[in-house]
Structures are given as C-alpha cells and as structure tokens.
Design an enzyme around this catalytic site. Structure first.
Site, mmCIF file in Angstrom:
data_model
loop_
_atom_site.group_PDB
_atom_site.id
_atom_site.type_symbol
_atom_site.label_atom_id
_atom_site.label_comp_id
_atom_site.label_asym_id
_atom_site.label_seq_id
_atom_site.Cartn_x
_atom_site.Cartn_y
_atom_site.Cartn_z
ATOM 1 C CE LYS A 1 -18.871 -3.323 -3.764
ATOM 2 N NZ LYS A 1 -18.883 -2.033 -2.994
ATOM 3 C CB SER B 1 -0.885 -0.021 1.257
ATOM 4 O OG SER B 1 -2.080 0.674 1.065
HETATM 5 P P1 NAP Z 1 -10.241 3.092 0.925
HETATM 6 O O1 NAP Z 1 -10.492 3.200 2.398
HETATM 7 O O2 NAP Z 1 -10.062 4.319 0.139
HETATM 8 O O3 NAP Z 1 -9.029 2.106 0.758
HETATM 9 C C1 NAP Z 1 -8.484 1.762 -0.498
HETATM 10 C C2 NAP Z 1 -6.966 1.829 -0.382
HETATM 11 O O4 NAP Z 1 -6.430 1.513 -1.656
HETATM 12 C C3 NAP Z 1 -6.478 3.218 -0.031
HETATM 13 O O5 NAP Z 1 -6.337 3.367 1.368
HETATM 14 C C4 NAP Z 1 -5.177 3.328 -0.777
HETATM 15 O O6 NAP Z 1 -4.110 3.018 0.108
HETATM 16 C C5 NAP Z 1 -5.229 2.244 -1.832
HETATM 17 N N1 NAP Z 1 -5.225 2.838 -3.206
HETATM 18 C C6 NAP Z 1 -4.516 2.375 -4.263
HETATM 19 N N2 NAP Z 1 -4.732 3.105 -5.337
HETATM 20 C C7 NAP Z 1 -5.611 4.070 -4.988
HETATM 21 C C8 NAP Z 1 -6.214 5.146 -5.678
HETATM 22 N N3 NAP Z 1 -5.947 5.385 -6.975
HETATM 23 N N4 NAP Z 1 -7.079 5.952 -4.996
HETATM 24 C C9 NAP Z 1 -7.345 5.738 -3.692
HETATM 25 N N5 NAP Z 1 -6.783 4.709 -2.983
HETATM 26 C C10 NAP Z 1 -5.922 3.893 -3.627
HETATM 27 O O7 NAP Z 1 -11.451 2.298 0.211
HETATM 28 P P2 NAP Z 1 -12.282 1.065 0.798
HETATM 29 O O8 NAP Z 1 -13.524 1.548 1.465
HETATM 30 O O9 NAP Z 1 -11.378 0.147 1.556
HETATM 31 O O10 NAP Z 1 -12.770 0.420 -0.575
HETATM 32 C C11 NAP Z 1 -11.901 -0.322 -1.394
HETATM 33 C C12 NAP Z 1 -12.733 -1.310 -2.186
HETATM 34 O O11 NAP Z 1 -13.448 -2.123 -1.247
HETATM 35 C C13 NAP Z 1 -13.800 -0.636 -3.074
HETATM 36 O O12 NAP Z 1 -13.901 -1.328 -4.286
HETATM 37 C C14 NAP Z 1 -15.095 -0.795 -2.273
HETATM 38 O O13 NAP Z 1 -16.233 -0.921 -3.111
HETATM 39 C C15 NAP Z 1 -14.842 -2.090 -1.543
HETATM 40 N N6 NAP Z 1 -15.624 -2.222 -0.298
HETATM 41 C C16 NAP Z 1 -15.678 -1.183 0.602
HETATM 42 C C17 NAP Z 1 -16.505 -1.300 1.722
HETATM 43 C C18 NAP Z 1 -16.612 -0.189 2.760
HETATM 44 O O14 NAP Z 1 -17.474 -0.301 3.666
HETATM 45 N N7 NAP Z 1 -15.826 0.861 2.731
HETATM 46 C C19 NAP Z 1 -17.234 -2.463 1.915
HETATM 47 C C20 NAP Z 1 -17.106 -3.506 1.020
HETATM 48 C C21 NAP Z 1 -16.303 -3.367 -0.097
HETATM 49 P P3 NAP Z 1 -2.658 3.684 -0.192
HETATM 50 O O15 NAP Z 1 -2.893 5.161 -0.368
HETATM 51 O O16 NAP Z 1 -1.869 3.313 1.019
HETATM 52 O O17 NAP Z 1 -2.178 3.040 -1.455
#
Ligand code: NAP
Length: 329
Positions: free
Chosen positions: A103, A49
């Site tokens: 997803k 990450s």
């Molecule tokens: P998030 O909190 O933004 O985490 C995603 C991580 O991916 C970021 O912390 C970032 O970490 C990394 N990343 C790599 N490329 C990126 C980019 N271009 N823009 C932003 N982040 C990037 O998102 P999340 O809620 O975990 O969601 C991620 C996936 O899981 C999505 O597809 C979402 O639909 C799915 N999901 C989310 C949930 C929920 O409740 N939030 C539930 C089920 C599924 P670094 O900056 O350290 O690289």
C-alpha cells in the site's frame, strides 16, 4: 544432494510459488521477507533493489535484470515507494508474473487503474494489498458495526516520522503521500468497517516549507451522506503512536485502537484472535494466484486523492529528519 536440498526440490516440484521481491527497504526486511520465509505457499527465489541484496538469494539491481538473468519466478511482490511503482508492476505483468503490491497501490488513481487493466488483460493474479485490513480486530469491528446506527466517527492517526520512516525523503516529496502514507492505513480500515459510502468534504494540509507533501492534515468526511467523520493525521507525535478509530453509535462507543489490533466497546476490551498481518496477505495472494483473480480496492486511495483535490494548504516550518535540525515548534 543433502536432505535439505531434497526437501527444497520437493517443495518446488510440488508447486511452491517462486517469488521475487522488488525494493529491499524497511518494510521488505521487517515484514515481507519473514512472511515469505514462514509461508507454506512461497519460496523466495530472487530480489531486485538498486542498493541492497539479500544474503544467499540471487540479488539484482533492477526488475529487468532479475527477469532476464535470474532464476525462474512465478510471482513478484513490489515493496518500492508508490512513485514509479506502476512501471515496475507493468514490467512484471508483461513478463506474465503474478503481482502483489504494497500500500498505497500507486501514486495516482489513474495509473493504478491502468495496471489493473493490464493485469486483467494478461490473465494474471494482481493484489493491491492493504496490510492494516488484516489487523486482528478489524473483522470483529466490522461485524459489530454492521447493524448499528452510527452517529459520528473520529479517526486519529499520529506517529513519529523519524521512528517509522527514518531518512525516507521520498515520503515528503511530491507523490510520497506525506502523512497520508500512514493515514491511508486508517482509511483502508475505515472503508472496511464502516457501512456506507465515505466522501471527503474538507481538507486542511500542513506542508513543511522545504517539502512537497503534508506532515499533518485534518480531513472532514461524511459517511452515508450526513454522518460526520473527522480524521486527524500527524507525523510529529514524539511519544508512542495513536492509531485509533472511535465510532459513536446508538448502541455504545466502539474504539478500534493499536492500528486495528485492539477493540473495546464502551471501554470494555473484547478479545482479539491472534492474527498476523503480512502472513495473512501472502496467504491471500496465494489464493488469488490459485484462482487467477484480481483484488484491488482503490477506495482508500480515492479518498486521499480527493483530500488533495479539496485541500487548503498551509505552509509550516521546514522539516529535517535529523533531530536538532528540525525547525518544527
Ligand atoms: P524504504 O525503506 O524507503 O524502502 C523502499 C525501497 O525501495 C528502498 O530501500 C529502495 O531500495 C527502493 N526504491 C526503489 N525506487 C525508489 C525510489 N524512487 N525512492 C526510494 N526508494 C526506492 O520504504 P518502506 O518503509 O519499506 O516503504 C515502502 C512501501 O511500503 C511504501 O509504500 C510504504 O507505504 C509501505 N509500508 C511501509 C511501512 C513502514 O513501516 N515503513 C509499513 C507498511 C507499508 P534501493 O535503493 O535498493 O532500490
């Protein structure tokens, strides 16, 4: 070597699947890391990450560094946002690793088809996961509906973006899906429990003036050509969540609520088995690896793509994650 090290070595030597996780954000921390820690099949070997690591686990900024400098791994679980996920998946497949993705499976249907093709050619296991399909009452809802005459379906999926996606600007950017990020969970359940083909007929998307993806949407679909299916999506519900699918049939009304974990028929709740979504996903991924199989159903993603293709777009007030700056009425 102490007893704990002995045990870890023994587990590894008897075939625990060494897994790397890419994208340490909300869902990785909330669900993936605990599910892997509790899994009898997987051992967390490394993470990648750009801005985050996991204590006591080899942590790298990119998948390339993880593959080149990290410990041996067998499989990779990708938890980054959909945009750009295909490049990460392709990198993992090229290295011969089994791949599981969150997803939605990608930003476009075409790119995911290419990933599936590469996985097939490489002979590795590939799992485009849909966590909501593992919710406790989904299987019972599917069984109840299987032989009933369905008259109409209403899907209501409303939540507070600030609670569930705090500061995630990517979600309202192009390729971020907007309110279809949770909405595709509803579609993943609908395509599982409703017998017959779902098709999008009309779509109305409301896009904040300062963003590229919808914050609310109304979709009209049909099931099996002529049964009406409505879907209302909203990211601005402040109190609680409405994650429900209501199905009117000739034999009564089915209400699948709480994101698929509660089921009632004509208002009478049916008991749901205890069933945790993410442990189920990882158990299934382990089976796919054992059988070197692919499980990638793109039907929910296709419905989202079709909604964007047919959409009438309305520009609404700008949105900011900081409450008070939000100009929504
Ligand atoms: P998030 O909190 O933004 O985490 C995603 C991580 O991916 C970021 O912390 C970032 O970490 C990394 N990343 C790599 N490329 C990126 C980019 N271009 N823009 C932003 N982040 C990037 O998102 P999340 O809620 O975990 O969601 C991620 C996936 O899981 C999505 O597809 C979402 O639909 C799915 N999901 C989310 C949930 C929920 O409740 N939030 C539930 C089920 C599924 P670094 O900056 O350290 O690289």
């Amino acid at each position: 070597m102490d007893a704990w090290s002995d045990q870890r070595d023994w587990v590894t030597m008897t075939g625990a699947i060494r897994i790397g996780v890419v994208g340490i954000g909300k869902i990785a921390r909330d669900q993936h890391l605990p599910a892997i820690a509790a899994s009898p099949d997987f051992t967390l070997a490394a993470v990648a990450s750009r801005h985050a690591g996991v204590e006591h686990v080899p942590s790298f900024a990119t998948i390339e560094e993880m593959l080149e400098q990290g410990p041996e791994i067998d499989a990779i679980s990708i938890c980054t946002p959909p945009e750009g996920r295909d490049a990460i998946a392709m990198r993992a497949i090229a290295a011969g690793k089994h791949v599981m993705i969150e997803k939605p499976p990608g930003a476009t249907v075409g790119e995911v088809l290419a990933v599936i093709e590469s996985a097939r050619a490489a002979g590795i296991a590939f799992y485009a996961s849909w966590h909501s399909r593992e919710a406790a009452a989904v299987a019972a809802a599917r069984a109840w509906l299987a032989d009933r005459e369905i008259r109409s379906v209403a899907i209501n999926w409303r939540e507070n973006i600030r609670k569930w996606h705090p500061g995630q600007d990517w979600i309202l950017a192009a390729g971020g899906f907007g309110v279809f990020d949770p909405g595709i969970n509803a579609l993943s359940i609908a395509t599982t429990i409703l017998p017959g083909h779902l098709a999008v007929r009309r779509a109305a998307l409301r896009v904040p003036a300062n963003r590229q993806s919808p914050i609310a949407a109304d979709i009209a679909m049909t099931l099996a050509h002529d049964i009406p299916v409505t879907m209302a999506l909203d990211f601005l519900q402040e109190e609680g969540e409405t994650w429900e699918i209501l199905v009117d049939t000739a034999g009564g009304r089915l209400a699948l609520t709480a994101g698929g974990s509660a089921l009632a028929i004509d208002g009478t709740p049916l008991p749901s088995p205890h069933h945790a979504e993410y442990p189920s996903l990882y158990a299934h991924f382990a089976r796919l690896i054992a059988e070197q199989r692919i499980d990638a159903d793109l039907a929910p993603l296709q419905l989202v793509a079709d909604s964007f293709l047919l959409a009438e777009r309305e520009t609404v007030a700008p949105f900011d994650f900081e409450i008070g700056v939000d100009a929504q009425g």
